[in-house]
Design a protein around this motif. Structure first.
Motif, PDB file in Angstrom:
ATOM      1  N   LEU A   1      -9.664  64.284   5.303  1.00  0.00           N
ATOM      2  CA  LEU A   1     -10.346  65.574   5.469  1.00  0.00           C
ATOM      3  C   LEU A   1     -11.803  65.291   5.817  1.00  0.00           C
ATOM      4  O   LEU A   1     -12.455  64.498   5.149  1.00  0.00           O
ATOM      5  N   ASP A   2     -12.328  65.929   6.860  1.00  0.00           N
ATOM      6  CA  ASP A   2     -13.714  65.670   7.265  1.00  0.00           C
ATOM      7  C   ASP A   2     -14.659  65.929   6.091  1.00  0.00           C
ATOM      8  O   ASP A   2     -14.514  66.904   5.358  1.00  0.00           O
TER       9      ASP A   2
ATOM     10  N   LEU B   1     -21.049  77.788   0.992  1.00  0.00           N
ATOM     11  CA  LEU B   1     -20.336  78.976   0.524  1.00  0.00           C
ATOM     12  C   LEU B   1     -20.797  79.377  -0.871  1.00  0.00           C
ATOM     13  O   LEU B   1     -21.032  80.547  -1.153  1.00  0.00           O
TER      14      LEU B   1
ATOM     15  N   ASN C   1      -5.862  73.255   5.451  1.00  0.00           N
ATOM     16  CA  ASN C   1      -5.794  71.933   6.054  1.00  0.00           C
ATOM     17  C   ASN C   1      -4.529  71.183   5.634  1.00  0.00           C
ATOM     18  O   ASN C   1      -4.420  69.973   5.844  1.00  0.00           O
TER      19      ASN C   1
ATOM     20  N   ALA D   1     -17.458  67.017   6.071  1.00  0.00           N
ATOM     21  CA  ALA D   1     -18.240  68.241   6.227  1.00  0.00           C
ATOM     22  C   ALA D   1     -17.750  69.325   5.276  1.00  0.00           C
ATOM     23  O   ALA D   1     -18.456  70.294   5.013  1.00  0.00           O
ATOM     24  N   VAL D   2     -16.544  69.136   4.732  1.00  0.00           N
ATOM     25  CA  VAL D   2     -16.004  70.121   3.795  1.00  0.00           C
ATOM     26  C   VAL D   2     -16.930  70.255   2.578  1.00  0.00           C
ATOM     27  O   VAL D   2     -17.061  71.337   2.004  1.00  0.00           O
TER      28      VAL D   2
ATOM     29  N   GLY E   1     -20.270  70.101   2.616  1.00  0.00           N
ATOM     30  CA  GLY E   1     -21.343  71.000   3.028  1.00  0.00           C
ATOM     31  C   GLY E   1     -20.872  72.441   3.083  1.00  0.00           C
ATOM     32  O   GLY E   1     -21.607  73.364   2.721  1.00  0.00           O
ATOM     33  N   VAL E   2     -19.629  72.625   3.538  1.00  0.00           N
ATOM     34  CA  VAL E   2     -19.078  73.973   3.598  1.00  0.00           C
ATOM     35  C   VAL E   2     -18.988  74.563   2.187  1.00  0.00           C
ATOM     36  O   VAL E   2     -19.374  75.712   1.946  1.00  0.00           O
TER      37      VAL E   2
ATOM     38  N   LEU F   1      -9.403  76.722   1.779  1.00  0.00           N
ATOM     39  CA  LEU F   1      -9.803  75.798   2.842  1.00  0.00           C
ATOM     40  C   LEU F   1      -8.954  74.536   2.810  1.00  0.00           C
ATOM     41  O   LEU F   1      -8.477  74.055   3.841  1.00  0.00           O
TER      42      LEU F   1
END
Lengths: 314, 354
Positions: B309-310, B320, B27, B312-313, B315-316, B23
């Motif tokens: 980098l947002d 996962l 990016n 939200a990464v 939470g991802v 991920l």
């Protein structure tokens, strides 16, 4: 209420109709897709991103349907193959899909892009009142109306629909009669998931155009509540969607009257909708269904017997 | 813990780290650099560690609350709303109660606990007497709690001068939890969180109440046949869980925001559900897992600052990880079941995990 208001309620409810019917199909087969709130976000983002990149609204809808079907497929796989709890997996996917939409949608926030073009139906749209209410929308809205009728017909008038209900009600009995329980659960979870994705696209490419972080937050939860409200009946689920659309319009119209409570009014339709479930569960309402024979199926709200359970081949 | 479990856990963690690395790479970032920043940004210094602990407190309390309700077989999604109502209660007491710091803080915490508990009982009553599934009753009450907080912030408790949804005025100094040195974190909230985790652990492990609660959770009907009043136990589970969520709300108000904000819960209620799923509903594991999650949450805000980098990464990554652990656990059970039925003289259906 004037025709324009009613037409706007019908339009506003369109994404919910797709998503609620999709979830109804999935749950009829016995699988709960609890990820809806995240899936709607992710598919709305994918739809907008695809349409903006390719210039094709249709591709946007297709990509959203595919994305959402994949998320639903994870739930089906983990339930059918791995015997995992559907609620747990669905909840994880709700958070995961929502965060993915924020992460991957960054570069599409508040960008312009293509949307579903309006399409008046020639002739019909000129009928006074009715034409304005039903026939002055676009293909996305007409599609949702057709879907209500088709789903109803499929559930209650076809052999495949009977098998679908058997799989959701009593999977063991269905299996004993030679119905492929697992295969059908996969198919209907995919199909239902795809319609949820179309709902997401109907948001970002039409009703709530564009993309920003958390663009359609909370609508997925409302859809899950509407499926219960709808008693797993397609027409009643659609009615729930229009009712919620009406609640939203009412809240919007009240805002000028109570200017200082704009933010509060914006979320009021959500609890109101959910607490209608309480009323629906009252014995008085349910017994109404037994007295009014014609509307019996419409008024009876009962979950499929095998909903959320793990199917074991005996 | 047998070697199979450890292998599964290692596989899941390795798999999610690999995906996280991909991920980052997708990016355009160097994955190793990103992991290093993630580490530095969460526990690299005293100030960073203090920020991580600020997240750890409400997250762990939410998870402790959820262990209680999950034990009774309940999906208490209303935990978010219970945190918010706890925050409202704490703010109310901090505004109304005068006197020295000790009195104000004690009053605020007690009111928050009671408020959270009553709010949870509402969901419990809806479930037990109204037949409303706790997921939807809880969600509805979440919305109402958010609405109440927003109303208070823009209405009766609005800031002097201009009403703004950013929050109320700051509480007076007496209502701020005492800090450790110059750091943001307070020893009071740390001590209360540790006490809550130990309390829930002992309750679930060593008491007949915890045993009966689990009996209700695993099978309501057989628990009732054994003479356990299932409805009462579910209501008690809601009340206890709500108390812990209310405590989390008070920690957010008195120890972090120092005012009431619309989103006092900060999503920690939902994140707490992930923590508990990863901990396989065991109280003994929630504190370390919540720390790991808090470190990811805080570390990714640092990543956002440094790499753009947002956040939200984070939470991802958390999502996962939990998804992989669930899938790997299911896969492992499936293999075990198949191996067992291959050995058994007559194949028999083995009940799956509910």
């Amino acid at each position: 209420m004037d025709a324009v208001t009613i037409a706007s309620i019908i339009a506003a409810a369109t994404p919910l109709v797709y998503a609620a019917l999709g979830e109804t199909i999935t749950e009829k087969a016995g699988i709960v897709n609890l990820s809806l709130d995240g899936t709607l976000l992710l598919s709305a983002m994918v739809a907008f991103a695809t349409a903006q990149t390719t210039g094709s609204v249709l591709l946007g809808f297709a990509a959203a349907a595919g994305t959402s079907a994949i998320v639903a497929g994870i739930i089906a796989f983990s339930s059918i193959e791995l015997k995992l709890n559907q609620i747990a997996v669905g909840f994880v996917l709700f958070l995961l899909a929502g965060d993915l939409s924020s992460l991957l949608g960054q570069s599409f926030v508040r960008e312009p892009g293509p949307s579903v073009p309006p399409l008046n139906i020639a002739g019909l749209s000129d009928i006074p009142w009715f034409g304005k209410v039903f026939f002055s929308h676009n293909l996305s809205v007409y599609g949702s109306m057709v879907l209500i009728i088709v789903t109803y017909w499929y559930f209650y008038r076809t052999r495949a629909g009977l098998e679908l209900q058997a799989v959701g009600e009593r999977p063991e009995a269905a299996f004993a009669r030679g119905i492929h329980v697992e295969r059908l659960r996969y198919i209907y979870t995919f199909v239902g998931g795809a319609f949820v994705g179309i709902g997401g696209a109907a948001f970002s490419l039409d009703v709530k155009f564009g993309w920003s972080e958390g663009h359609v937050t909370n609508f997925g939860w409302i859809v899950l509540a509407i499926v219960i409200f709808g008693g797993w009946h397609p027409a009643r689920a659609a009615l729930g969607c229009y009712l919620f659309g009406a609640l939203q319009v009412v809240a919007l119209k009240l805002q000028p009257t109570f200017p200082s409570f704009t933010q509060v009014l914006g979320i009021m339709p959500f609890p109101v909708m959910i607490f209608m479930l309480v009323a629906i569960n009252r014995p008085a309402f349910r017994s109404l269904g037994d007295r009014l024979g014609l509307f019996r199926r419409f008024l009876r709200a009962e979950a499929p017997g095998g909903l959320g359970t793990i199917f074991e081949r005996g | 813990m047998n070697s199979d479990t450890i292998r599964t856990a290692a596989l899941a963690i390795g798999g999610s780290l690999l995906l996280a690395g991909l991920l980052f790479a997708a990016n355009g970032e160097n994955p190793f650099e990103a992991f290093k920043l993630l580490f530095e940004g969460s526990v690299g210094s005293r100030a960073k560690l203090s920020n991580t602990l600020l997240v750890w407190v409400p997250l762990t309390l939410a998870a402790a609350s959820l262990v209680v309700t999950f034990s009774a077989g309940l999906w208490n999604i209303g935990v978010e709303g219970q945190i918010i109502v706890g925050a409202i209660g704490a703010t109310w007491a901090a505004r109304e109660v005068g006197g020295p710091s000790f009195v104000v803080i004690t009053a605020a915490i007690v009111v928050a606990i009671i408020a959270g508990s009553l709010w949870a009982l509402l969901a419990g009553v809806l479930k037990v007497y109204g037949g409303v599934n706790e997921i939807f009753g809880g969600l509805g009450l979440d919305f109402v709690a958010t609405g109440m907080a927003t109303y208070l912030i823009i209405g009766p408790w609005q800031r002097a001068g201009v009403a703004s949804t950013s929050g109320t005025d700051l509480l007076r100094d007496e209502a701020w939890l005492p800090k450790i040195g110059d750091e943001n974190i307070s020893w009071v909230s740390l001590a209360l969180t540790v006490a809550a985790v130990i309390g829930v652990f002992l309750l679930m492990r060593g008491t007949s109440f915890g045993l009966k609660l689990k009996a209700v959770g695993s099978n309501v009907h057989s628990a009732t046949r054994l003479g356990i009043p299932a409805n009462r136990y579910m209501l008690i589970a809601f009340g206890l869980g709500g108390a812990l969520a209310g405590l989390a709300g008070s920690a957010q108000v008195l120890g972090f925001h120092h005012k009431l904000v619309p989103a006092s819960s900060g999503g920690f209620g939902f994140l707490g559900i992930l923590v508990v799923l990863l901990a396989a509903y065991r109280a003994s594991l929630i504190a370390p897992i919540a720390f790991f999650f808090a470190a990811i949450t805080v570390g990714t805000t640092f990543l956002e600052l440094r790499l753009g980098l947002d956040s939200a990464v984070g939470g991802v990554l958390q999502g996962l990880l939990v998804l992989f652990v669930l899938l790997a656990g299911g896969w492992q059970r499936k293999r075990r079941t198949e191996a067992a039925s291959a050995l058994a003289p007559t194949p028999s259906a083995v009940a799956g995990e509910g």
